[in-house]
Every structure is written in structure tokens, then in C-alpha cells.
Design a protein around this motif. Sequence first.
Motif, mmCIF file in Angstrom:
data_model
loop_
_atom_site.group_PDB
_atom_site.id
_atom_site.type_symbol
_atom_site.label_atom_id
_atom_site.label_comp_id
_atom_site.label_asym_id
_atom_site.label_seq_id
_atom_site.Cartn_x
_atom_site.Cartn_y
_atom_site.Cartn_z
ATOM 1 N N UNK A 15 0.826 -1.215 0.000
ATOM 2 C CA UNK A 15 0.000 0.000 0.000
ATOM 3 C C UNK A 15 0.856 1.260 0.000
ATOM 4 N N UNK A 16 1.913 1.265 0.809
ATOM 5 C CA UNK A 16 2.796 2.435 0.860
ATOM 6 C C UNK A 16 3.495 2.660 -0.473
ATOM 7 N N UNK A 17 3.931 1.572 -1.110
ATOM 8 C CA UNK A 17 4.603 1.706 -2.408
ATOM 9 C C UNK A 17 3.653 2.284 -3.455
ATOM 10 N N UNK A 18 2.424 1.782 -3.487
ATOM 11 C CA UNK A 18 1.451 2.304 -4.456
ATOM 12 C C UNK A 18 1.134 3.769 -4.199
ATOM 13 N N UNK A 19 0.987 4.129 -2.935
ATOM 14 C CA UNK A 19 0.692 5.528 -2.600
ATOM 15 C C UNK A 19 1.871 6.426 -2.934
ATOM 16 N N UNK A 20 3.085 5.975 -2.621
ATOM 17 C CA UNK A 20 4.271 6.789 -2.907
ATOM 18 C C UNK A 20 4.432 7.015 -4.405
ATOM 19 N N UNK A 21 4.240 5.971 -5.192
ATOM 20 C CA UNK A 21 4.374 6.111 -6.648
ATOM 21 C C UNK A 21 3.287 7.032 -7.194
ATOM 22 N N UNK A 26 2.245 12.133 -9.372
ATOM 23 C CA UNK A 26 1.128 13.066 -9.535
ATOM 24 C C UNK A 26 0.038 12.515 -10.427
ATOM 25 N N UNK A 27 -0.262 11.224 -10.289
ATOM 26 C CA UNK A 27 -1.268 10.585 -11.134
ATOM 27 C C UNK A 27 -2.628 11.246 -10.936
ATOM 28 N N UNK A 28 -3.243 11.606 -12.029
ATOM 29 C CA UNK A 28 -4.494 12.344 -11.994
ATOM 30 C C UNK A 28 -5.599 11.580 -11.267
ATOM 31 N N UNK A 29 -5.686 10.286 -11.490
ATOM 32 C CA UNK A 29 -6.736 9.495 -10.847
ATOM 33 C C UNK A 29 -6.564 9.504 -9.329
ATOM 34 N N UNK A 30 -5.312 9.461 -8.868
ATOM 35 C CA UNK A 30 -5.032 9.501 -7.430
ATOM 36 C C UNK A 30 -5.392 10.877 -6.868
ATOM 37 N N UNK A 36 -11.764 13.740 -3.693
ATOM 38 C CA UNK A 36 -13.095 13.229 -3.359
ATOM 39 C C UNK A 36 -13.176 12.790 -1.898
ATOM 40 N N UNK A 37 -12.102 12.215 -1.391
ATOM 41 C CA UNK A 37 -12.106 11.711 -0.021
ATOM 42 C C UNK A 37 -11.943 12.804 1.019
ATOM 43 N N UNK A 38 -11.011 13.705 0.787
ATOM 44 C CA UNK A 38 -10.662 14.673 1.827
ATOM 45 C C UNK A 38 -11.228 16.062 1.576
#
Length: 118
Positions: A15-21, A26-30, A36-38
Motif C-alpha cells: 500500500x505504501x509503495x502504491x501511494x508513494x508512486x 502526480x497521477x491524476x486518478x489519485x 473526493x475523499x478529503x
Amino acid sequence: MKVLVTVASVVLLIELALTAVSAGAGLQIWLERMHDLTRVALSRPAQLGVFAITSVAGVLVLYGFFAPWARAAGGALAAAGAAFVVVQQLRHADPFTSLLPYLLFLTCGIVLVVGFAT
């Protein structure tokens, strides 16, 4: 408990690796998902801050395979970040919309801290 801590460490590292990448690139979907969440638009410095925090937490969890205190520190850092997202989600949006990944993040961090204490 040792098996549970090891599984939580591996899940948290993924999870940390996916979030860091995602944050570092700066992935637009992320970015849209975090907004949307915060309900907070993340600027580039904030994205780099998320990248730095998740990278440090990941390194600590990885180093925790050799030094249990580091695993607990990485878990605490990851749990704090996940708790922020969960609280923001509960304050600003539908509380039952896609909280599962962040609750998993939070739970893994707590397991690592509790695993160190026992």
C-alpha cells in the motif's frame, strides 16, 4: 502474533509503495480520489509531502524486518496518515464510500504498533 505482524507488514509495504508512486508521479486518478475523499486539492508540494511520508514509512517498515522498533514507527506513521484520510472522509462525505482501503491501511499500522508492544 508474529505471523499477523509479518502479513500486515507486507500488505502495508504494498500500500505504501502504491501511494508513494501515485503521489510522486502526480497521477491524476489519485489526485481526484484524494480530493473526493478529503475535499482538499493537493498542491505539488503537498503531493511531495505525501510521497516523502509514505516513503519514510515504507523504509521504516522494511527496516523493521531487522529492527522491530522501526516497524512500529513506520506503522504509527502510516496509521496517522490513514486516520487523517478516514476522519476527513467521515467529516465531508458519505462515510461508507470506499473507506475499506484506508481502514486496511489504518489496521495494518495499528497491528505493527501493537505487535511491537507485545
